[in-house]
Scaffold this motif. Structure first.
Motif, PDB file in Angstrom:
ATOM      1  N   GLN A  31     123.230   6.493  52.791  1.00 10.38           N
ATOM      2  CA  GLN A  31     123.086   7.736  52.018  1.00 10.38           C
ATOM      3  C   GLN A  31     122.933   7.430  50.533  1.00 10.38           C
ATOM      4  OE1 GLN A  31     126.254  10.555  52.766  1.00 10.38           O
ATOM      5  NE2 GLN A  31     125.173  12.209  51.743  1.00 10.38           N
ATOM      6  N   GLU A  32     123.636   6.418  50.057  1.00  8.36           N
ATOM      7  CA  GLU A  32     123.561   6.083  48.623  1.00  8.36           C
ATOM      8  C   GLU A  32     123.278   4.599  48.439  1.00  8.36           C
ATOM      9  OE1 GLU A  32     127.303   7.488  47.175  1.00  8.36           O
ATOM     10  OE2 GLU A  32     126.610   9.558  47.089  1.00  8.36           O
ATOM     11  N   SER A  54     111.479   7.543  41.155  1.00  6.64           N
ATOM     12  CA  SER A  54     112.169   8.828  41.323  1.00  6.64           C
ATOM     13  C   SER A  54     113.018   8.740  42.595  1.00  6.64           C
ATOM     14  CB  SER A  54     111.151   9.962  41.457  1.00  6.64           C
ATOM     15  OG  SER A  54     110.570   9.924  42.746  1.00  6.64           O
ATOM     16  N   GLY A  55     113.916   9.688  42.754  1.00  4.60           N
ATOM     17  CA  GLY A  55     114.789   9.690  43.934  1.00  4.60           C
ATOM     18  C   GLY A  55     114.003   9.657  45.235  1.00  4.60           C
ATOM     19  N   GLY A  56     112.952  10.444  45.301  1.00  2.00           N
ATOM     20  CA  GLY A  56     112.158  10.522  46.521  1.00  2.00           C
ATOM     21  C   GLY A  56     111.358   9.252  46.771  1.00  2.00           C
ATOM     22  N   GLN A  61     113.708   6.657  47.971  1.00  2.00           N
ATOM     23  CA  GLN A  61     114.126   6.924  49.346  1.00  2.00           C
ATOM     24  C   GLN A  61     113.070   6.428  50.339  1.00  2.00           C
ATOM     25  OE1 GLN A  61     115.432  11.014  50.015  1.00  2.00           O
ATOM     26  NE2 GLN A  61     117.275  10.155  50.935  1.00  2.00           N
ATOM     27  N   THR A 108     116.300  12.201  54.087  1.00  2.00           N
ATOM     28  CA  THR A 108     115.327  13.073  53.432  1.00  2.00           C
ATOM     29  C   THR A 108     115.949  13.891  52.310  1.00  2.00           C
ATOM     30  OG1 THR A 108     115.747  14.763  55.120  1.00  2.00           O
ATOM     31  CG2 THR A 108     113.884  13.300  55.509  1.00  2.00           C
ATOM     32  N   SER A 109     117.172  13.536  51.903  1.00  2.77           N
ATOM     33  CA  SER A 109     117.881  14.381  50.935  1.00  2.77           C
ATOM     34  C   SER A 109     117.155  14.498  49.595  1.00  2.77           C
ATOM     35  CB  SER A 109     119.302  13.862  50.725  1.00  2.77           C
ATOM     36  OG  SER A 109     119.251  12.508  50.321  1.00  2.77           O
ATOM     37  N   SER A 110     116.367  13.479  49.225  1.00  6.06           N
ATOM     38  CA  SER A 110     115.650  13.559  47.935  1.00  6.06           C
ATOM     39  C   SER A 110     114.167  13.850  48.105  1.00  6.06           C
ATOM     40  CB  SER A 110     115.776  12.230  47.172  1.00  6.06           C
ATOM     41  OG  SER A 110     117.113  11.927  46.933  1.00  6.06           O
ATOM     42  N   ASP A 119     110.704  16.017  49.031  1.00 10.83           N
ATOM     43  CA  ASP A 119     110.196  17.382  49.113  1.00 10.83           C
ATOM     44  C   ASP A 119     109.849  17.686  50.571  1.00 10.83           C
ATOM     45  OD1 ASP A 119     107.322  16.749  49.709  1.00 10.83           O
ATOM     46  OD2 ASP A 119     107.451  15.774  47.752  1.00 10.83           O
TER      47      ASP A 119
END
Ligand SMILES: Nc1ncnc2c1ncn2[C@@H]1O[C@H](COP(=O)(O)OP(=O)(O)O)[C@@H](O)[C@H]1O
Ligand SMILES: [Mg+2]
Length: 269
Positions: A83-84, A140-142, A145, A166-168, A170
């Protein structure tokens, strides 16, 4: 074949029992998703299977204990998207994804042409080609990821663990990434265990759901049996409507219980 069987899993962190006696059976080639409120123990369960947290109980892949494996062998069997995840300083995207090949690179050797080919293909699939030379700290976060997922897929392990992958992302990228995982599941027989907090999405991509609350399994089964208004309101303290659409999907919609009352008050004013 890569069936996962977790038996009587127990995890205690800082003196608190975070998982208690959790059993989980994931048939080979299926997708099971863990749902449950914040702090339920979803990440801890995935970390335990990945070998990243101390635990009691058994974790077997096709009846072979994962805990009995050396880390290199375990990494060939289990790929984990945390997750992180941490972002290594000074490492670019292509080298980061190449880390996924580490369990296949002989000691004191460099990656082979086939390792590089695996990574090259994933850079294209996950739209990372243009970012290949960028430091991972600059993404970026996405974008990061997607790089984390590419690294995990580069491991080509039969068991894939995805913690809020998929937390980050779109909406479009989230759907693409989950569809890609599902394609790999079907084509290569991957077994997938994920934690997803969006219940509608969880229902779309899993064969079965496991509802964890306070470190215990309170419900499990096919999506329609777990995503019920009763279970969600009881365990999330949320007001929802569960809608069954025509093609068998389950949609969970948050609603405001107080809306009717507020409207009445406004009318009467
Ligand atoms: N390293 C840790 N030390 C102590 N407690 C932890 C640690 N990691 C998680 N916890 C606790 O364990 C519980 C479960 O956490 P987690 O597995 O992250 O839940 P979830 O992923 O379902 O939100 C939470 O109460 C959390 O505070
Ligand atoms: Mg979590």
């Amino acid at each position: 074949m890569s069936a996962l069987a977790v038996g009587r899993l127990d995890v205690t962190l800082l003196g608190r029992r975070v998982l208690g006696d959790v059993d989980l059976a994931v048939p080979s080639g299926s997708w099971v998703t863990l749902v449950g409120p914040n702090g339920a123990g979803k990440s801890t369960l995935l970390k335990a299977v990945a070998g990243a947290v101390e635990h009691a109980g058994s974790i077997g892949l096709d009846e072979v204990s994962l805990d009995g494996m050396r880390s290199r062998e375990r990494a060939r069997q289990v790929a984990f998207v945390p997750q992180e995840p941490t972002r290594p300083d000074g490492m670019n995207v292509v080298d980061y994804v190449l880390l996924g090949r580490t369990p296949y690179v002989p000691y004191f050797a460099v990656e082979s042409a086939s390792d590089v080919a695996v990574v090259e293909e994933l850079l294209d699939t996950l739209e990372l080609r243009e970012l290949a030379d960028r430091p991972v700290t600059s993404l970026s976060g996405g974008e990061f990821q997607r790089a984390v997922l590419a690294r995990a897929l580069a491991q080509q392990a039969p068991l894939l663990l995805l913690d809020e992958p998929t937390s980050s992302l779109d909406l479009g990228h989230a759907q693409q990434v989950l569809e890609l995982v599902d394609e790999l599941r079907v084509d290569r027989g991957l077994t997938v265990v994920s934690a997803l907090h969006d219940l509608t999405t969880a229902g779309q991509f899993a064969d079965r759901l496991v509802l964890l609350v306070d470190g215990e399994v309170v419900a499990e089964g096919p999506v329609r049996e777990v995503l019920t208004e009763k279970l969600i309101s009881a365990h999330y303290g949320a007001a929802v409507r569960v809608v069954h659409d025509a093609d068998g999907g389950v949609v969970v919609v948050p609603v405001r219980e107080r809306t009717a009352r507020l409207t009445k008050r406004t009318d009467g004013a």
